[in-house]
Structures are given as structure tokens and as C-alpha cells.
Scaffold this motif. Structure first.
Motif, short mmCIF file in Angstrom:
data_model
loop_
_atom_site.label_atom_id
_atom_site.label_comp_id
_atom_site.label_asym_id
_atom_site.label_seq_id
_atom_site.Cartn_x
_atom_site.Cartn_y
_atom_site.Cartn_z
N VAL A 188 0.85 -1.19 0.00
CA VAL A 188 0.00 0.00 0.00
C VAL A 188 0.88 1.24 0.00
N SER A 189 0.77 2.06 -1.00
CA SER A 189 1.60 3.26 -1.06
C SER A 189 1.01 4.24 -2.04
N ARG A 190 0.99 5.49 -1.67
CA ARG A 190 0.56 6.56 -2.57
C ARG A 190 1.75 7.38 -3.04
N GLU A 191 2.96 6.93 -2.69
CA GLU A 191 4.16 7.66 -3.06
C GLU A 191 4.64 7.22 -4.43
N PRO A 192 5.44 8.05 -5.12
CA PRO A 192 6.02 7.64 -6.39
C PRO A 192 6.90 6.42 -6.19
N ARG A 193 7.08 5.63 -7.26
CA ARG A 193 7.93 4.44 -7.20
C ARG A 193 9.33 4.83 -6.75
N ARG A 194 9.87 4.06 -5.80
CA ARG A 194 11.20 4.36 -5.25
C ARG A 194 12.14 3.20 -5.52
N THR A 195 13.41 3.43 -5.26
CA THR A 195 14.40 2.37 -5.38
C THR A 195 14.06 1.27 -4.38
N ILE A 196 14.21 0.02 -4.80
CA ILE A 196 13.93 -1.12 -3.94
C ILE A 196 15.25 -1.65 -3.41
N VAL A 197 15.38 -1.74 -2.07
CA VAL A 197 16.63 -2.22 -1.49
C VAL A 197 16.58 -3.72 -1.19
N LEU A 198 15.37 -4.25 -0.97
CA LEU A 198 15.25 -5.67 -0.66
C LEU A 198 13.88 -6.14 -1.17
N SER A 199 13.87 -7.28 -1.85
CA SER A 199 12.60 -7.75 -2.39
C SER A 199 12.54 -9.27 -2.42
N ALA A 200 11.32 -9.77 -2.38
CA ALA A 200 11.05 -11.20 -2.57
C ALA A 200 10.10 -11.31 -3.75
N GLN A 201 10.42 -12.19 -4.69
CA GLN A 201 9.61 -12.34 -5.91
C GLN A 201 9.23 -13.80 -6.08
N GLY A 202 7.94 -14.10 -5.93
CA GLY A 202 7.46 -15.46 -6.10
C GLY A 202 8.11 -16.46 -5.17
N VAL A 203 8.45 -16.03 -3.97
CA VAL A 203 9.22 -16.88 -3.05
C VAL A 203 8.35 -17.97 -2.41
N CYS A 204 8.84 -19.19 -2.48
CA CYS A 204 8.23 -20.33 -1.79
C CYS A 204 9.30 -21.04 -0.98
N TYR A 205 8.87 -21.68 0.10
CA TYR A 205 9.84 -22.45 0.90
C TYR A 205 9.17 -23.65 1.53
N ARG A 206 9.84 -24.81 1.42
CA ARG A 206 9.43 -26.04 2.09
C ARG A 206 10.55 -26.49 3.01
N TYR A 207 10.16 -26.93 4.20
CA TYR A 207 11.15 -27.50 5.11
C TYR A 207 11.56 -28.89 4.62
N PRO A 208 12.70 -29.37 5.08
CA PRO A 208 13.17 -30.70 4.63
C PRO A 208 12.17 -31.82 4.86
#
Length: 523
Positions: free
Chosen positions: A9-29
Motif C-alpha cells: 500500500v503506497s501513494r508515493e512515487p515508485r522508489r528504489t527497492i533495497v530488498l525484495s522477494a519475488q514469487g518466493v516459496c519455501y518447504r522444510y526438509p
């Protein structure tokens, strides 16, 4: 079904992204799916609360974002580059992580050495690293303990030492997993002030919405491993419907009687420092300590002049600031540590031989429940203690089912204990103790790190449990609702022993040494 929101949620202009997760999935062993389809972006200066019930995947996401574990699908990027082996060495100098358990990141011979470790790895000369480490310890009020061994600190002090090590490195991104857990209110205020002035990006996991409201502008809600909502912080806390929908409902706490009313716990039978006169009609106290003291190997006096007598079925709270000696007292009561002075249990003196047998009659749920979980499955964890006390094999399975039902962990029999969430592990530790039916149940910060549903569950279990209870907590709701007697500790001594009703009435006592327990308001 929750509405799925993928973008922040943001009404600000697009800013530089310092950290991101894209389509991340994780399963334990073991095959358990922890996260699925996580899309998240963190910009410079973002202050984000990561919230959700226990087991929703918050801690797993923190580990993925800092590169501690790798996703099974999707990718994590830091400043546009995938967080992999090639890029990790550089990124880890800019990402600071405070784990839920501070013991996971303290390993030096002294506190200041621990705090300086990261600085030395950044290439700072020894003297400069030491100076910055001392400044960081000053920030978290631990400068006087700079040369103490980290494993001799209280849990709250360890958490502040771990935070000092992170702040000293001046990270651009700060990831915090339950930072206020087990801190007394005074130290929580110190932490709040530090985080308010942090200039970088911040992602904080906590169940303390008032704390989060003071430092975060955005709230990301995880549920069953997915991002289900992405609000402004104000929208989340101002809409009761949202709070109920995501199980942030603390209304169960409103059932507690006010401070000037009688506690719901049974009336106390003893608040005196001396035991009742012995005789046929007066059985000896369940626990008796006279002039008891304990000193750590480094010379620190953790306990001194302890006079304590506990009758069967009493419910007693132990309160005090971080480092007051509360956990050390519990360690002596269960036989993990042996001090000097007189200690009697059920009328018998506790010497070396008897100390080794106390576990049969005294059960404890540690602050960090992972310290007492070591088997390969939940059912084996519970069965371990039952076998040790000689429970018939035919009765073990039924008892396992009974206590798992009590703590709402039905169906978890074959799960790996250390793969559970922090809240689930704490409920499992309680189940292991309850299965053995101890004469004395000791609870060290039992609701710390639990979501509202988990806290309500603990309360409902304990309020009807018929045994002697010794509760260490900074949670005044639990103290007022579950106990009839309160011991105040300070610098290794019991400085007050009074009814819980009198303790809750006396604001000067509740405010002593930073123990301001009234409901906090957003600042």
C-alpha cells in the motif's frame, strides 16, 4: 477467504527497492510448506510490521530475506541482485538481523568482544571496533556488563547485547524477530527510542501492536504462508474488523478483574517469610529456602539472602527487571544450579543426590522452549519424559493425545519439534511438562512471543490447572489473573512478598525499577 493483495500500500512515487522477494516459496526438509508465492518490496526508509499468527511463516521469511536459507522457488534480491553466494558476502554487511533467540548470535568470551565481532569483519582496526562496540552497549544500557560472559546474562540482557552488535555495524536494513520478547517495560522503552531514530529500512516481526504502531507505517499480514493483506499501520489498528479477521483480538484480557478487585486465583495461604509452624495438622511447605545464595563462576552474585516458602497449590508470581535474578532462582529450584544455604522440597533437604531427582516433581517451561526440545517428533518428545518416570507403555499414547488436545496441537504427532513456530514449540514444551503431572509447575515468560490466540489458550489452560504454579512474567494480566501472591526481585534479592491484590493496587511498587505495567498508549 481473505482478499489477496500483492503490492504494498503506497501513494508515493515508485522508489528504489533495497530488498525484495519475488514469487518466493519455501518447504522444510520434512516437506512442510512454510511460504508460498511471497511478493514483497522494501524501499529505503520503509518501516514495515510483519504480523500474523504463530506458524504463519514470519520467522521463515526473515531468514529468507537475510540469506540464511534459500527459497525453494522464486528469488530474494538485495539492491537488484539475487541474494546468492556471490552477492551474499557484500549484502550481509548491510542487513542486520535480530533473531528471536539471542543465543543464536552470541558466542564471544565477553559481551564487548561479541559486539565488536561484526565490526572487525568489516575491517575496522581493533581500537576503533572496541570504541564503537562500547558506544553501542551504551545505547542499550549494557556498558557496565561489557566484560561479562554473554551466557551469564539474563535473557533480556542477551537480547539487548545482540541488538548492540547489529547497531554497531550501522546496517542499512534492519530485520527484527520479536525484539521486545522478555524485555522489561523500561528496556522496551529504550528499544523503542533506538528504533524510532534508526534511519534505514526496518522490518519488524511482533505480536505487540502498540509497539509496532509506534515504529512502523506499513503492516504486512501473513496467514498460512501467504501475504493476505498489506495495509497502512493506521488502517490495520483502527479497524476492529481487520483485527478480528487476522486474530489480533486481545479482548480475552478484559475478563481480568481490575487491580482493586480480588484476583481470580484462589486465595493465598502464605505471604510470610517464615514457614508455618510444623505439626501433624500443618504439613511442611512444598518448597522452603533459607538464606539461599548463588554466585556465578565469574564472581557475579546472582542470588543472595533468599527466604522463600511455598505451600502446595499456591499460585505465585515472580516479577522484577531484566537481570534481577528471576531465572537464576528458577534454575536453582529445579536443580540445574546449586547454591548455598538451605533448600527443602516436600520437607526433605535438597542435597546433591536429591537435586538430581527434582525433575520428577518439578516441571518447567523455559523462556526459550527450544532449549528443552531434542527429539525427532512431537510424540517422541512427550513420550521421553513419560518413559523416564515409568509410565506404562500402554498408557503413553493416550496421555500424548490428551496433552496435545489440551494445548491445541492435535495432528502434530509426527512433526519435527524444531521445525515448529516459536509459539507451537512453547505449547509443545508445556504439553511435555503437563504430561508428567508435576507437583510444582514453573513458567518462565510463558506468553512471550505468542499471538493473542496462543496467549488466550495458555491462560485458559493454566487458570484451571490444579497444581502449585510459580510464574515469572512481565505480563501483568497473567500475574493478576493467575496468581494470588507476588514476589518482587531486585539485584538478586526478594525485596517484597505480598498478595497479588496488594501488588496490583500499589502503583509505587509496580513502577519500581522500570516495572511500569499499566497499558501502554501509542506515542
Amino acid at each position: 477467504m481473505h482478499e489477496m493483495i500483492k503490492e504494498p500500500v503506497s501513494r508515493e512515487p515508485r522508489r528504489t527497492i533495497v530488498l525484495s522477494a519475488q514469487g518466493v516459496c519455501y518447504r522444510y526438509p520434512d516437506g512442510v510448506k512454510a511460504l508460498s508465492g511471497i511478493d514483497m518490496r522494501i524501499a529505503p526508509g520503509d518501516r514495515i510490521a510483519l504480523v500474523g499468527r504463530n506458524g504463519s511463516g514470519k520467522t521463515t521469511l526473515i531468514k529468507l530475506l537475510c540469506g540464511l536459507i534459500a527459497p525453494t522457488a522464486g528469488n530474494v534480491r538485495c539492491k537488484g541482485r539475487t541474494l546468492s553466494a556471490e552477492h551474499y558476502d557484500r549484502s550481509r554487511l548491510e542487513i542486520g538481523v535480530l533473531f528471536q533467540d539471542p543465543d543464536d548470535q552470541l558466542f564471544g568470551h565477553t559481551v564487548v568482544e561479541d559486539v565488536a565481532f561484526g565490526l572487525r569483519n568489516q575491517g575496522l582496526p581493533r581500537e576503533d571496533a572496541h570504541q564503537r562496540a562500547m558506544q553501542a552497549l551504551q545505547q542499550v544500557n549494557l556498558a557496565t556488563l561489557a566484560y561479562k560472559e554473554p551466557h551469564h546474562l539474563s535473557y533480556g540482557q542477551k537480547k539487548r547485547a545482540a541488538l548492540a552488535g547489529i547497531l554497531a555495524m550501522q546496517p542499512k536494513i534492519l530485520l527484527l524477530d520479536e525484539p521486545t520478547t522478555n524485555l522489561d517495560p523500561g528496556q522496551e522503552a529504550v528499544l523503542l527510542d533506538l528504533l524510532k531514530h534508526f534511519k534505514g529500512s526496518l522490518l519488524c516481526v511482533s505480536h505487540d501492536l502498540i509497539f509496532l504502531y509506534n515504529i512502523c507505517r506499513r503492516a504486512v499480514v501473513l496467514d498460512q504462508g501467504r501475504i493476505h493483506h498489506d495495509y497502512t499501520m493506521h488502517d490495520l489498528v483502527s479497524q476492529r474488523r481487520y483485527l478480528r479477521e487476522h486474530r489480533f483480538d486481545f479482548s480475552f484480557r478484559l475478563v481480568c478483574l481490575p487491580a482493586d478487585s480480588a484476583s481470580k486465583a484462589p486465595a493465598s495461604t502464605s505471604t510470610q517469610k517464615n514457614p508455618p509452624a510444623s505439626g501433624k495438622m500443618n504439613p511442611p511447605p512444598l518448597v522452603g529456602m533459607r538464606n539461599y545464595a548463588y554466585q556465578y563462576p565469574d564472581g557475579t552474585r546472582a542470588l543472595q539472602g533468599i527466604h522463600l516458602f511455598i505451600q502446595s497449590e499456591e499460585r505465585i508470581a515472580v516479577v522484577g527487571e531484566n537481570g534481577a535474578g528471576k531465572t537464576t532462582l528458577l534454575s536453582c529450584l529445579i536443580g540445574l544450579r546449586q547454591g548455598t544455604g538451605d533448600y527443602y522440597f516436600a520437607g526433605m533437604p535438597v542435597k546433591q543426590k536429591q537435586r538430581k531427582r527434582l525433575w520428577r516433581q518439578v516441571g518447567i517451561v523455559f523462556q526459550d522452549s527450544a532449549d528443552q526440545l531434542f527429539n525427532s517428533s512431537v510424540q517422541e518428545e512427550i513420550a521421553f519424559g513419560l518413559r523416564r518416570i515409568g509410565c506404562p507403555r500402554s498408557a503413553i499414547q493416550g496421555r500424548i493425545g490428551e496433552v496435545l488436545s489440551m494445548v491445541r496441537l492435535e495432528g502434530f504427532e509426527n512433526r519435527v519439534p524444531l521445525h515448529l513456530s516459536g509459539g507451537e514449540r512453547k505449547r509443545l514444551a508445556l504439553a511435555c511438562v503437563l504430561a508428567m503431572e508435576p507437583a510444582l509447575l514453573i513458567l518462565d515468560e510463558p506468553t512471550a512471543g505468542l499471538d493473542p490466540q496462543g496467549q488466550a489458550l495458555f491462560y485458559n489452560i493454566l487458570k484451571n490447572f490444579k497444581t502449585t504454579i510459580l510464574l515469572v512474567s512481565h505480563d501483568m494480566f497473567l500475574v493478576n489473573a493467575l496468581t494470588n501472591r507476588t514476589l518482587m526481585m531486585h539485584q538478586g534479592q526478594i525485596i517484597q512478598d505480598l498478595t497479588t491484590r496488594d501488588f496490583m493496587r500499589d502503583k509505587s511498587l509496580r513502577g519500581l525499577n522500570g516495572l511500569t505495567f499499566s497499558l501502554r498508549q501509542p506515542r
